[in-house]
Scaffold this active site. Structure first.
Site, PDB file in Angstrom:
ATOM      1  N   CYS A  88       0.827  -1.221   0.000  1.00 48.23           N
ATOM      2  CA  CYS A  88       0.000   0.000   0.000  1.00 48.23           C
ATOM      3  C   CYS A  88       0.855   1.262   0.000  1.00 48.23           C
ATOM      4  O   CYS A  88       0.335   2.359  -0.183  1.00 48.23           O
ATOM      5  CB  CYS A  88      -0.916   0.020   1.213  1.00 48.23           C
ATOM      6  SG  CYS A  88      -1.906  -1.457   1.381  1.00 48.23           S
ATOM      7  N   CYS A 211     -13.381   1.018   8.054  1.00 52.00           N
ATOM      8  CA  CYS A 211     -12.468   0.467   7.040  1.00 52.00           C
ATOM      9  C   CYS A 211     -12.458   1.328   5.781  1.00 52.00           C
ATOM     10  O   CYS A 211     -13.492   1.881   5.387  1.00 52.00           O
ATOM     11  CB  CYS A 211     -12.921  -0.921   6.597  1.00 52.00           C
ATOM     12  SG  CYS A 211     -13.174  -2.088   7.937  1.00 52.00           S
ATOM     13  N   LYS A 333     -10.169   6.463   3.663  1.00 48.30           N
ATOM     14  CA  LYS A 333     -11.501   6.073   4.139  1.00 48.30           C
ATOM     15  C   LYS A 333     -12.602   6.510   3.176  1.00 48.30           C
ATOM     16  O   LYS A 333     -13.500   5.746   2.863  1.00 48.30           O
ATOM     17  CB  LYS A 333     -11.723   6.676   5.540  1.00 48.30           C
ATOM     18  CG  LYS A 333     -13.105   6.490   6.107  1.00 48.30           C
ATOM     19  CD  LYS A 333     -13.343   5.079   6.604  1.00 48.30           C
ATOM     20  CE  LYS A 333     -14.239   4.220   5.810  1.00 48.30           C
ATOM     21  NZ  LYS A 333     -15.547   4.442   5.447  1.00 48.30           N
ATOM     22  N   HIS A 337      -8.873   3.789  -1.624  1.00 50.95           N
ATOM     23  CA  HIS A 337      -7.514   3.268  -1.467  1.00 50.95           C
ATOM     24  C   HIS A 337      -7.161   2.290  -2.592  1.00 50.95           C
ATOM     25  O   HIS A 337      -7.145   1.076  -2.404  1.00 50.95           O
ATOM     26  CB  HIS A 337      -7.409   2.593  -0.087  1.00 50.95           C
ATOM     27  CG  HIS A 337      -6.043   2.111   0.284  1.00 50.95           C
ATOM     28  ND1 HIS A 337      -4.877   2.601  -0.264  1.00 50.95           N
ATOM     29  CD2 HIS A 337      -5.646   1.154   1.186  1.00 50.95           C
ATOM     30  CE1 HIS A 337      -3.840   1.971   0.272  1.00 50.95           C
ATOM     31  NE2 HIS A 337      -4.270   1.083   1.143  1.00 50.95           N
TER      32      HIS A 337
HETATM   33  C1  LIG Z   1     -14.802  -3.495   4.641  1.00 51.19           C
HETATM   34  C2  LIG Z   1     -14.908  -4.506   3.534  1.00 51.19           C
HETATM   35  C3  LIG Z   1     -14.711  -5.923   4.103  1.00 51.19           C
HETATM   36  C4  LIG Z   1     -16.294  -4.401   2.889  1.00 51.19           C
HETATM   37  O1  LIG Z   1     -16.384  -5.344   1.847  1.00 51.19           O
HETATM   38  P1  LIG Z   1     -17.821  -5.920   1.414  1.00 51.19           P
HETATM   39  O2  LIG Z   1     -18.611  -6.268   2.626  1.00 51.19           O
HETATM   40  O3  LIG Z   1     -17.593  -7.011   0.420  1.00 51.19           O
HETATM   41  O4  LIG Z   1     -18.485  -4.687   0.755  1.00 51.19           O
HETATM   42  P2  LIG Z   1     -19.055  -4.587  -0.733  1.00 51.19           P
HETATM   43  O5  LIG Z   1     -17.916  -4.229  -1.663  1.00 51.19           O
HETATM   44  O6  LIG Z   1     -19.877  -5.791  -1.061  1.00 51.19           O
HETATM   45  O7  LIG Z   1     -20.006  -3.347  -0.602  1.00 51.19           O
HETATM   46  C5  LIG Z   1     -21.230  -3.423   0.120  1.00 51.19           C
HETATM   47  C6  LIG Z   1     -21.696  -2.016   0.424  1.00 51.19           C
HETATM   48  O8  LIG Z   1     -20.839  -1.413   1.414  1.00 51.19           O
HETATM   49  C7  LIG Z   1     -20.189  -0.271   0.861  1.00 51.19           C
HETATM   50  N1  LIG Z   1     -18.814  -0.325   1.313  1.00 51.19           N
HETATM   51  C8  LIG Z   1     -17.883  -1.223   0.959  1.00 51.19           C
HETATM   52  N2  LIG Z   1     -16.752  -0.990   1.652  1.00 51.19           N
HETATM   53  C9  LIG Z   1     -16.992   0.078   2.424  1.00 51.19           C
HETATM   54  C10 LIG Z   1     -16.221   0.783   3.348  1.00 51.19           C
HETATM   55  N3  LIG Z   1     -14.983   0.408   3.592  1.00 51.19           N
HETATM   56  N4  LIG Z   1     -16.766   1.846   3.988  1.00 51.19           N
HETATM   57  C11 LIG Z   1     -18.037   2.201   3.737  1.00 51.19           C
HETATM   58  N5  LIG Z   1     -18.840   1.553   2.860  1.00 51.19           N
HETATM   59  C12 LIG Z   1     -18.307   0.518   2.217  1.00 51.19           C
HETATM   60  C13 LIG Z   1     -20.307  -0.395  -0.631  1.00 51.19           C
HETATM   61  O9  LIG Z   1     -20.316   0.871  -1.264  1.00 51.19           O
HETATM   62  C14 LIG Z   1     -21.622  -1.088  -0.786  1.00 51.19           C
HETATM   63  O10 LIG Z   1     -22.676  -0.152  -0.602  1.00 51.19           O
HETATM   64  P3  LIG Z   1     -23.974  -0.196  -1.550  1.00 51.19           P
HETATM   65  O11 LIG Z   1     -24.581  -1.550  -1.274  1.00 51.19           O
HETATM   66  O12 LIG Z   1     -24.793   0.973  -1.057  1.00 51.19           O
HETATM   67  O13 LIG Z   1     -23.452  -0.068  -2.925  1.00 51.19           O
HETATM   68  C15 LIG Z   1     -13.820  -4.250   2.440  1.00 51.19           C
HETATM   69  O14 LIG Z   1     -14.073  -3.000   1.872  1.00 51.19           O
HETATM   70  C16 LIG Z   1     -12.415  -4.265   3.046  1.00 51.19           C
HETATM   71  O15 LIG Z   1     -11.863  -5.325   3.329  1.00 51.19           O
HETATM   72  N6  LIG Z   1     -11.790  -3.078   3.204  1.00 51.19           N
HETATM   73  C17 LIG Z   1     -10.409  -3.013   3.673  1.00 51.19           C
HETATM   74  C18 LIG Z   1      -9.450  -3.030   2.469  1.00 51.19           C
HETATM   75  C19 LIG Z   1      -8.026  -3.222   2.903  1.00 51.19           C
HETATM   76  O16 LIG Z   1      -7.709  -4.048   3.743  1.00 51.19           O
HETATM   77  N7  LIG Z   1      -7.094  -2.468   2.303  1.00 51.19           N
HETATM   78  C20 LIG Z   1      -5.706  -2.553   2.628  1.00 51.19           C
HETATM   79  C21 LIG Z   1      -5.451  -1.807   3.885  1.00 51.19           C
HETATM   80  S1  LIG Z   1      -3.863  -2.077   4.556  1.00 51.19           S
END
Ligand SMILES: CC(C)(COP(=O)(O)OP(=O)(O)OC[C@H]1O[C@@H](n2cnc3c(N)ncnc32)[C@H](O)[C@@H]1OP(=O)(O)O)[C@@H](O)C(=O)NCCC(=O)NCCS
Length: 389
Positions: A88, A211, A333, A337
């Site tokens: 990252c 997240c 956020k 990312h």
């Molecule tokens: C948090 C997380 C698990 C969510 O994944 P998910 O449950 O599969 O979410 P989806 O992609 O299916 O999205 C579902 C809904 O949540 C929303 N959403 C997804 N991630 C989001 C987040 N981080 N914050 C807010 N909303 C989020 C989407 O827009 C979607 O909304 P909608 O239904 O209104 O369109 C995933 O975003 C994640 O793992 N994030 C961290 C990424 C990471 O680790 N990066 C490296 C860092 S070191």
């Protein structure tokens, strides 16, 4: 070509695609951001002497070795390029390599572009890919995803200091507020502390809104020596500090979970080089992959005492035009990312802030901006400091 050290390295132009779920290919979005930065710098592609392209999972969109592809599409296939991966933190490492080469006098102007295209692989696969950036033997293969690893840090922080989950939630609320004024941001949605607290638990104590999302996107800057910048008579920004540091790759190797050693090392170098302290910084783009990360970053960078960052966020000190504006872009956020692009995207924000191009999210009277971008749980980090001219 003979190399000769130059005194000042500058950012002359910046460009970015929107962050979010994008339909265009990884090559297309890399070229779009690069072309936008070159146009914003007011120069011709042929004036770019080398390219530094950061990317982690090009394999997911069937294109690695992006450097020559980008240079060819810009019509400058004869120019050398370097493709860089540092999880990252790839974007800031790329920026640092480009900076060092301009400072050493090898090139008068270069392109730094970061890119990622992963949303089409879906959450399960993207989480698996990302876990390859951890110390896979101890972490990823044992099932520790990044939300899980940062949840360990959050739990330690809440145990050790006078802080609550609501304090962490206030970081997300603030960054979503800032992202509302950023047309390129991925998640442009106002949220409240209750929204964060009531969102689905991802890895306790972190919830969905603690997240960052998975994002696609590309960001690009043109950097050059000061004479080149002046010759093109355009607004530019000076790079006055550059530092890098490392930490044990796996969390288990660290003495504490509530600080990131690589950030402290990189910041110390960058402040020393710039001849300033944390007090002189007007705003910062920091690596808030999870809300707890922003809190820890603001302490490690010296903006707040250890253990006071969460309350400072809750009290509004890090809001736009608070005592120090943190992540005016919306941060990872809200802005999103796209991991290979993030470090370059932070520089785009600082450039736009310091050259009066950030509209409603402008930090008033800002002269000095800082970027901090790390890889994995902070195994590698780079900090850069910029000053308006
Ligand atoms: C948090 C997380 C698990 C969510 O994944 P998910 O449950 O599969 O979410 P989806 O992609 O299916 O999205 C579902 C809904 O949540 C929303 N959403 C997804 N991630 C989001 C987040 N981080 N914050 C807010 N909303 C989020 C989407 O827009 C979607 O909304 P909608 O239904 O209104 O369109 C995933 O975003 C994640 O793992 N994030 C961290 C990424 C990471 O680790 N990066 C490296 C860092 S070191």
């Amino acid at each position: 070509m003979s190399a000769k050290f130059v005194e000042n390295v500058c950012v002359l132009g910046a460009g970015s695609t929107k962050y979010g779920k994008l339909d265009d290919s990884i090559s297309d979005i890399t070229v779009q951001a690069s072309a936008a930065a070159i146009e914003n710098a007011g120069i011709e592609p042929k004036e770019i002497k080398a390219g530094y392209i950061s990317n982690v999972f090009g394999v997911a969109d069937k294109q690695v070795h992006l450097g020559p592809v980008v240079m060819s599409n810009l019509g400058i296939s004869e120019r050398p390029s370097l493709s860089i991966e540092s999880a990252c933190g790839s974007g800031s490492v790329s920026f640092r390599e480009a900076y060092a080469n301009v400072a050493a006098g090898f090139y008068d102007a270069v392109l730094v572009t970061g890119v990622e295209k992963v949303t089409h692989t879906g959450t399960e696969w993207t989480t698996t890919y990302f876990s390859y950036c951890s110390d896979f033997f101890y972490e990823g293969q044992a099932g520790a995803s990044f939300p899980g690893l940062f949840a360990s840090m959050a739990r330690a922080y809440l145990n050790e200091f006078d802080a609550t989950e609501e304090d962490l939630a206030s970081v997300a609320v603030k960054n979503h507020d800032n992202g509302l004024s950023n047309p390129k941001a991925h998640l442009r949605k106002k949220i409240t502390i209750d929204d964060v607290m009531n969102s689905a638990v991802v890895a306790s104590p972190l919830k969905l809104f603690d997240c960052c999302p998975f994002s696609d996107g590309a960001s690009s800057v043109v950097i050059c020596n000061e004479q080149f910048a002046k010759d093109h008579s355009k607004d530019y920004v000076k790079v006055i500090g550059s530092g890098r540091g490392g930490s044990p790759a796996a969390l288990q190797g660290r003495d504490h979970l509530t600080t990131i050693p690589s950030t402290k090392l990189a910041a110390a170098d960058a402040y020393k080089m710039a001849g300033i302290t944390a007090k002189d910084v007007d705003f910062a783009e920091v690596h808030d992959c999870f809300t707890v990360a922003e809190v820890v970053d603001t302490e490690d960078l010296g903006f707040f005492e250890k253990g006071k960052g969460a309350k400072a966020a809750r009290n509004g000190e890090t809001r736009l035009n608070g005592s120090i504006s943190i992540n005016p872009s919306g941060g990872l956020k809200s802005k999103g990312h796209p991991i290979g692009a993030t470090g370059v995207g932070q520089v785009v924000e600082v450039f736009e802030q310091l050259t009066g191009q950030s509209g409603q999210r402008t930090v008033n009277d800002a002269k000095i901006g800082l970027t901090q971008n790390f890889g994995a749980t902070g195994a590698s980090c780079a900090v850069h400091i910029f000053q308006s001219v």
